[in-house]
Design a protein around this motif. Structure first.
Motif, PDB file in Angstrom:
ATOM      1  N   THR A 116       0.837  -1.193   0.000  1.00  0.00           N
ATOM      2  CA  THR A 116       0.000   0.000   0.000  1.00  0.00           C
ATOM      3  C   THR A 116       0.876   1.248   0.000  1.00  0.00           C
ATOM      4  OG1 THR A 116      -1.731  -1.168   1.230  1.00  0.00           O
ATOM      5  CG2 THR A 116      -1.839   1.245   1.208  1.00  0.00           C
ATOM      6  N   VAL A 117       1.917   1.219   0.807  1.00  0.00           N
ATOM      7  CA  VAL A 117       2.897   2.309   0.862  1.00  0.00           C
ATOM      8  C   VAL A 117       4.284   1.700   0.871  1.00  0.00           C
ATOM      9  CG1 VAL A 117       3.745   4.280   2.168  1.00  0.00           C
ATOM     10  CG2 VAL A 117       1.309   3.780   2.158  1.00  0.00           C
ATOM     11  N   ALA A 118       5.142   2.148  -0.031  1.00  0.00           N
ATOM     12  CA  ALA A 118       6.512   1.653  -0.109  1.00  0.00           C
ATOM     13  C   ALA A 118       7.483   2.779   0.235  1.00  0.00           C
ATOM     14  CB  ALA A 118       6.809   1.096  -1.501  1.00  0.00           C
ATOM     15  N   GLU A 119       8.719   2.404   0.511  1.00  0.00           N
ATOM     16  CA  GLU A 119       9.743   3.411   0.822  1.00  0.00           C
ATOM     17  C   GLU A 119       9.895   4.389  -0.333  1.00  0.00           C
ATOM     18  OE1 GLU A 119      12.552   0.592   3.694  1.00  0.00           O
ATOM     19  OE2 GLU A 119      13.233   1.156   1.683  1.00  0.00           O
ATOM     20  N   VAL A 120       9.875   3.868  -1.554  1.00  0.00           N
ATOM     21  CA  VAL A 120       9.913   4.712  -2.749  1.00  0.00           C
ATOM     22  C   VAL A 120       8.686   4.356  -3.588  1.00  0.00           C
ATOM     23  CG1 VAL A 120      11.178   5.369  -4.820  1.00  0.00           C
ATOM     24  CG2 VAL A 120      12.436   4.784  -2.735  1.00  0.00           C
ATOM     25  N   MET A 121       7.750   5.307  -3.723  1.00  0.00           N
ATOM     26  CA  MET A 121       6.523   5.048  -4.458  1.00  0.00           C
ATOM     27  C   MET A 121       6.800   5.034  -5.965  1.00  0.00           C
ATOM     28  SD  MET A 121       4.112   4.541  -2.304  1.00  0.00           S
ATOM     29  CE  MET A 121       2.621   4.769  -3.273  1.00  0.00           C
ATOM     30  N   GLN A 124      11.282  -1.225  -2.080  1.00  0.00           N
ATOM     31  CA  GLN A 124      11.271  -1.517  -0.650  1.00  0.00           C
ATOM     32  C   GLN A 124      12.566  -2.243  -0.316  1.00  0.00           C
ATOM     33  OE1 GLN A 124       8.869  -0.500   1.359  1.00  0.00           O
ATOM     34  NE2 GLN A 124       9.568  -1.437   3.253  1.00  0.00           N
ATOM     35  N   ASN A 125      13.301  -1.706   0.638  1.00  0.00           N
ATOM     36  CA  ASN A 125      14.609  -2.276   1.002  1.00  0.00           C
ATOM     37  C   ASN A 125      15.543  -2.348  -0.204  1.00  0.00           C
ATOM     38  OD1 ASN A 125      13.770  -2.641   3.696  1.00  0.00           O
ATOM     39  ND2 ASN A 125      12.885  -4.648   3.204  1.00  0.00           N
ATOM     40  N   GLY A 126      15.413  -1.360  -1.090  1.00  0.00           N
ATOM     41  CA  GLY A 126      16.292  -1.288  -2.255  1.00  0.00           C
ATOM     42  C   GLY A 126      15.901  -2.190  -3.403  1.00  0.00           C
ATOM     43  N   LYS A 127      14.791  -2.957  -3.274  1.00  0.00           N
ATOM     44  CA  LYS A 127      14.381  -3.871  -4.337  1.00  0.00           C
ATOM     45  C   LYS A 127      13.041  -3.427  -4.924  1.00  0.00           C
ATOM     46  CE  LYS A 127      16.666  -7.897  -2.250  1.00  0.00           C
ATOM     47  NZ  LYS A 127      16.477  -9.276  -1.743  1.00  0.00           N
ATOM     48  N   PRO A 128      12.857  -3.585  -6.256  1.00  0.00           N
ATOM     49  CA  PRO A 128      11.572  -3.224  -6.866  1.00  0.00           C
ATOM     50  C   PRO A 128      10.469  -4.158  -6.374  1.00  0.00           C
ATOM     51  CG  PRO A 128      12.997  -4.306  -8.472  1.00  0.00           C
ATOM     52  CD  PRO A 128      13.834  -4.073  -7.260  1.00  0.00           C
ATOM     53  N   VAL A 129       9.336  -3.589  -6.018  1.00  0.00           N
ATOM     54  CA  VAL A 129       8.200  -4.359  -5.495  1.00  0.00           C
ATOM     55  C   VAL A 129       6.911  -3.839  -6.117  1.00  0.00           C
ATOM     56  CG1 VAL A 129       9.283  -4.953  -3.289  1.00  0.00           C
ATOM     57  CG2 VAL A 129       8.041  -2.789  -3.519  1.00  0.00           C
ATOM     58  N   PRO A 130       5.868  -4.662  -6.168  1.00  0.00           N
ATOM     59  CA  PRO A 130       4.565  -4.173  -6.651  1.00  0.00           C
ATOM     60  C   PRO A 130       3.917  -3.270  -5.597  1.00  0.00           C
ATOM     61  CG  PRO A 130       4.379  -6.454  -5.937  1.00  0.00           C
ATOM     62  CD  PRO A 130       5.838  -6.113  -5.869  1.00  0.00           C
ATOM     63  N   VAL A 131       3.317  -2.165  -6.063  1.00  0.00           N
ATOM     64  CA  VAL A 131       2.721  -1.179  -5.156  1.00  0.00           C
ATOM     65  C   VAL A 131       1.378  -0.724  -5.718  1.00  0.00           C
ATOM     66  CG1 VAL A 131       3.028   1.050  -3.987  1.00  0.00           C
ATOM     67  CG2 VAL A 131       5.025  -0.365  -4.506  1.00  0.00           C
ATOM     68  N   PHE A 132       0.375  -0.582  -4.834  1.00  0.00           N
ATOM     69  CA  PHE A 132      -0.901   0.009  -5.228  1.00  0.00           C
ATOM     70  C   PHE A 132      -0.713   1.504  -5.481  1.00  0.00           C
ATOM     71  CE2 PHE A 132      -2.827  -3.634  -2.871  1.00  0.00           C
ATOM     72  CZ  PHE A 132      -3.582  -4.136  -3.917  1.00  0.00           C
ATOM     73  N   TYR A 133      -1.392   2.025  -6.521  1.00  0.00           N
ATOM     74  CA  TYR A 133      -1.303   3.457  -6.827  1.00  0.00           C
ATOM     75  C   TYR A 133      -2.701   3.972  -7.157  1.00  0.00           C
ATOM     76  CZ  TYR A 133       0.621   7.837  -8.654  1.00  0.00           C
ATOM     77  OH  TYR A 133       0.935   9.148  -8.844  1.00  0.00           O
ATOM     78  N   GLN A 134      -3.077   5.109  -6.574  1.00  0.00           N
ATOM     79  CA  GLN A 134      -4.370   5.721  -6.843  1.00  0.00           C
ATOM     80  C   GLN A 134      -4.178   6.956  -7.719  1.00  0.00           C
ATOM     81  OE1 GLN A 134      -6.908   6.479  -3.520  1.00  0.00           O
ATOM     82  NE2 GLN A 134      -7.028   4.344  -2.914  1.00  0.00           N
TER      83      GLN A 134
END
Length: 276
Positions: free
Chosen positions: A175-180, A257-267
């Motif tokens: 839902t929220v990542a370190e880097v959106m 997240q933690n320097g790795k690309p991750v899937p993130v929800f975006y509105q």
């Protein structure tokens, strides 16, 4: 013999009233009649000229006003703006930690007690006693391609052994990542893309439908967009148009997240507005 007299002069009045009382009002009225007639004529002429000028000026003014209104009506156009492209902040931001992978297991070899069964399938992989004895793997109820890590867990000590393959690992979007995640070029390029591609549905223009549609989608670890959903609806046609344009977008810059690309929800909020 009476000499020729100009009837427009006052001499004729003196001849008529010769020997009479000139203090009588009729003498004065007849003597000044020419001036009064001339004055009345001038007033009439001036009034007619002013009336004509007012009519001409009014017609010109009306024509100019009509032309100006027509030009303004032609230049008016329906415009759509996209505003407030900042991601709405959730009431409570909770950082979602990645699901830890299952523990590494030691290698194990399946041991099956010898049982005579004529119906047993031929492809059944049964290890011999010699193979079990010579193998360094732990004896277990099934074969496990384990790890050589000294900290690997003995499967016999676990209540339940869950083997997860790489294809079965599905990471839950953050839902929220370190880097959106972000659109390439930033919000300015995102706004430009939406303005150039969104077409205001004709039925919504006719009905005067306008408002803010909010879409939610997942920006994958590879930047691809998936799982598009309408969180706030305006109308079925406006919602469908917003979804159509989002599907046209190129890959985004993924969140981290933690320097790795991750899937993130975006509105993404998109405003449909009619301008008069």
């Amino acid at each position: 013999m009476v000499k020729d007299i100009n009837l427009t002069s006052t001499e004729w009045c003196d001849i008529i009233f010769e020997g009479k009382n000139k203090k009588y009002g009729a003498y004065y009225l007849r003597k000044t009649s020419s001036k009064r007639h001339l004055k009345a004529l001038m007033i009439v002429v001036i009034t007619i000229i002013v009336a004509v000028l007012l009519m001409v000026f009014g017609a010109k003014l009306k024509e100019a006003f009509s032309k100006s209104s027509e030009d303004e009506s032609i230049t008016e156009a329906v415009k759509m703006t996209v505003v407030d492209l900042e991601t709405p902040k959730p009431e409570q931001q909770i950082v979602q930690e990645p699901t830890p992978p299952p523990p590494a297991l030691k290698a194990a070899i399946k041991f099956t007690a010898p049982v005579i069964d004529k119906n047993a399938p031929e492809e059944e992989d049964m290890k011999t006693q010699e193979e079990v004895t010579k193998s360094d793997a732990i004896v277990f109820s099934k074969n496990i391609e384990g790890s050589d890590d000294p900290n690997a867990v003995d499967p016999n000590t676990l209540d339940k052994v869950v083997e997860v393959t790489a294809e079965q690992v599905v990471q839950t979007p953050f839902t929220v990542a370190e880097v959106m995640p972000g659109y390439p070029g930033g919000e300015k390029e995102l706004m430009k893309f939406l303005n150039e591609n969104i077409k205001y549905p004709a039925v919504d223009q006719e009905n005067g439908t306008q408002g803010l549609a909010v879409l939610r989608f997942v920006v994958g670890a590879d930047g691809s967009i998936s799982d598009i959903k309408v969180m706030r609806s305006i109308s079925p046609t406006c919602d469908a148009e917003a979804i159509r344009v989002v599907k046209l977008m190129k890959k985004w810059i993924p969140g981290r997240q933690n320097g790795k690309p991750v899937p993130v929800f975006y509105q993404l909020p998109v405003r449909f507005r009619l301008e008069n």
